[in-house]
Design an enzyme around this catalytic site. Structure first.
Site, PDB file in Angstrom:
ATOM      1  N   ILE A  25       0.843  -1.196   0.000  1.00  0.00           N
ATOM      2  CA  ILE A  25       0.000   0.000   0.000  1.00  0.00           C
ATOM      3  C   ILE A  25       0.879   1.246   0.000  1.00  0.00           C
ATOM      4  CG2 ILE A  25      -1.663   1.346   1.368  1.00  0.00           C
ATOM      5  CD1 ILE A  25      -2.928  -1.056   0.011  1.00  0.00           C
ATOM      6  N   MET A  50       2.096   1.856  -3.478  1.00  0.00           N
ATOM      7  CA  MET A  50       0.995   2.368  -4.296  1.00  0.00           C
ATOM      8  C   MET A  50       0.740   3.845  -3.987  1.00  0.00           C
ATOM      9  SD  MET A  50      -1.783  -0.670  -4.581  1.00  0.00           S
ATOM     10  CE  MET A  50      -1.344  -1.883  -3.359  1.00  0.00           C
ATOM     11  N   HIS A  51       0.845   4.196  -2.710  1.00  0.00           N
ATOM     12  CA  HIS A  51       0.671   5.595  -2.321  1.00  0.00           C
ATOM     13  C   HIS A  51       1.780   6.446  -2.948  1.00  0.00           C
ATOM     14  CE1 HIS A  51      -0.241   9.129   0.026  1.00  0.00           C
ATOM     15  NE2 HIS A  51       0.965   9.113   0.557  1.00  0.00           N
ATOM     16  N   ALA A  52       3.008   5.952  -2.924  1.00  0.00           N
ATOM     17  CA  ALA A  52       4.129   6.681  -3.517  1.00  0.00           C
ATOM     18  C   ALA A  52       3.898   6.906  -5.009  1.00  0.00           C
ATOM     19  CB  ALA A  52       5.438   5.918  -3.289  1.00  0.00           C
TER      20      ALA A  52
END
Length: 107
Positions: free
Chosen positions: A72, A75-77
Site C-alpha cells: 500500500i 501504491m501511495h508513492a
C-alpha cells in the site's frame, strides 16, 4: 536494493516537495511574479526528477527479474508521483493564464 518502505518514503518525500514547489509557482504567478513562478517550477522539476529516478530504479530492477511485491505504501508513492505530474501540468496552464490576464490588464 534498499528496503521497499524506504524507497517508497523517498519517492513520497521528493514528489511531495515537487508538488509544494508547483503550488508555490501558481501563487507567485497570481501575484504577478512570473520570474519567481518559473523558478519554483524549475525547483519542483528538480525534486520531481529525484523521485522519478528512485521509481525508475524499481522498474529497472523488475525488468532484471527482481520482482517487487507491491505494498500500500508503494501504491501511495506512485499515486503521489502521478499527482505531482498532474499538478505541474495544471500549474503551467495557470501560469500561462495569469500571464495572459496580466497582458490584457485583467489583474
Amino acid at each position: 536494493m534498499e528496503n521497499l518502505d524506504l524507497v517508497s518514503f523517498r519517492i513520497i518525500s521528493f514528489v511531495g516537495m515537487a508538488k509544494s514547489k508547483y503550488l508555490e509557482a501558481v501563487k507567485k504567478a497570481e501575484e504577478g511574479d512570473f520570474e519567481k513562478a518559473e523558478s519554483f517550477i524549475v525547483d519542483g522539476d528538480n525534486e520531481f526528477n529525484k523521485g522519478h529516478e528512485v521509481h525508475a530504479k524499481l522498474i529497472s530492477e523488475e525488468a532484471k527479474g527482481n520482482r517487487t511485491v507491491p505494498t500500500i505504501l508503494l501504491m501511495h508513492a506512485e499515486d503521489q508521483l502521478l499527482s505531482a505530474e498532474t499538478i505541474k501540468i495544471m500549474a503551467l496552464q495557470m501560469i500561462k493564464m495569469y500571464k495572459q490576464m496580466k497582458k490584457q490588464g485583467g489583474f
